[in-house]
Design an enzyme around this catalytic site. Structure first.
Site, short mmCIF file in Angstrom:
data_model
loop_
_atom_site.label_atom_id
_atom_site.label_comp_id
_atom_site.label_asym_id
_atom_site.label_seq_id
_atom_site.Cartn_x
_atom_site.Cartn_y
_atom_site.Cartn_z
N HIS A 198 0.83 -1.22 0.00
CA HIS A 198 0.00 0.00 0.00
C HIS A 198 0.86 1.27 0.00
CE1 HIS A 198 -3.91 -1.92 0.44
NE2 HIS A 198 -3.38 -2.72 1.36
N HIS B 180 7.73 -7.90 3.94
CA HIS B 180 6.31 -7.64 3.79
C HIS B 180 5.74 -8.66 2.80
CE1 HIS B 180 2.96 -4.86 4.49
NE2 HIS B 180 2.60 -5.11 3.24
#
Length: 271
Positions: free
Chosen positions: A68, A153
């Site tokens: 994001h 991530h």
């Protein structure tokens, strides 16, 4: 060295948890360096300059991101002006910002932070293992830098675990983000690297991974588009990982989960 990594900050409950607990943790744990994954801090989607500055003022040294990273348009230009804000290192050449950087603590010690994104069930970026390997080769633990923190991530636990073992002996900490659920596998790997598959999130745990549970549940039940997801509004829990390293080698001596406030059972290192 004493290091703290805090998992994905989700919306205002996560930001409030950081504000309520990080200054005290920085003081009481005598922290040398703090990293926060902030990619969901702005209403659950991305991060802004204002939020980054708030985190720095509260005691964060670096903010990492993930899939994001670009949800807030301003980040595309802001990230080039702020070396403390990282995006995944394995974005293709030409992406704004940096994925790895060496920072200097107040005591003068050097810390390499690498932000990398997995590829299983994620956007197909460049090879995360080779990208991390290049960063580690340029900044050798116990040589040019006194600590190395890798934020992996990723969606798949197997890919996170593989990264942990891939970096074992070359990093102080490899920690997973993105799943928003803290895992119970904090450990020091055989080569001396602290590892946890996911640090969890800083956010409202009376939710679906930080988002309002009624909206999220409706999407699964109806299998139809509905309201836009938005963060839960309850009290936030701070979740992360605390690591102590050997001053000479930079390898981990211990790793412990940290949880404060909110719904989860508290977990704090012994002072």
């Amino acid at each position: 060295m004493r290091l703290l990594f805090l998992g994905d900050v989700v919306g205002r409950p996560g930001r409030d948890a950081i504000a309520a607990h990080l200054p005290g943790l920085r003081r009481d744990l005598k922290l040398d360096f703090v990293v926060i994954n902030g990619e969901n801090a702005a209403g659950g989607f991305g991060i802004t300059q204002k939020i980054c500055e708030e985190f720095y003022a509260l005691g964060a040294d670096v903010v990492t991101t993930g899939n994001h990273a670009w949800d807030q348009r301003e980040t595309l230009s802001y990230i080039n002006t702020d070396p403390r804000l990282l995006r995944p290192v394995n974005y293709p050449p030409g992406a704004p910002g940096k994925g790895g950087h060496v920072y200097t603590t107040q005591s003068g010690r050097k810390v390499l932070v690498v932000n990398v994104m997995g590829r299983l069930f994620m956007d197909p970026l460049d090879d995360p293992f080779q990208a991390v390997s290049r960063e580690l080769a340029r900044n050798v633990l116990g040589g040019g830098v006194q600590a190395v923190i890798v934020d992996m991530h990723a969606e798949a636990t197997s890919e996170k675990m593989a990264m942990g073992h891939f970096c074992d002996g070359r990093a102080s900490l490899v920690v997973g983000t993105h799943s928003h659920v803290p895992t119970a596998d904090a450990q020091v790997l055989p080569g001396g690297t602290a590892y946890q598959t996911d640090a969890g999130m800083c956010g409202d745990y009376d939710s679906v991974i930080g988002m309002r549970k009624d909206i999220a549940v409706a999407r699964f039940v109806r299998k139809l588009p509905g309201e836009r997801l938005e963060p839960g509004s309850g009290e936030g829990t701070l979740c992360g990982v605390f690591v102590e390293t050997d001053d000479r080698s930079g390898l981990a001596k211990s790793v412990q989960p940290v949880r404060m406030g909110g719904r989860l059972a508290p977990a704090l290192p012994a002072l």
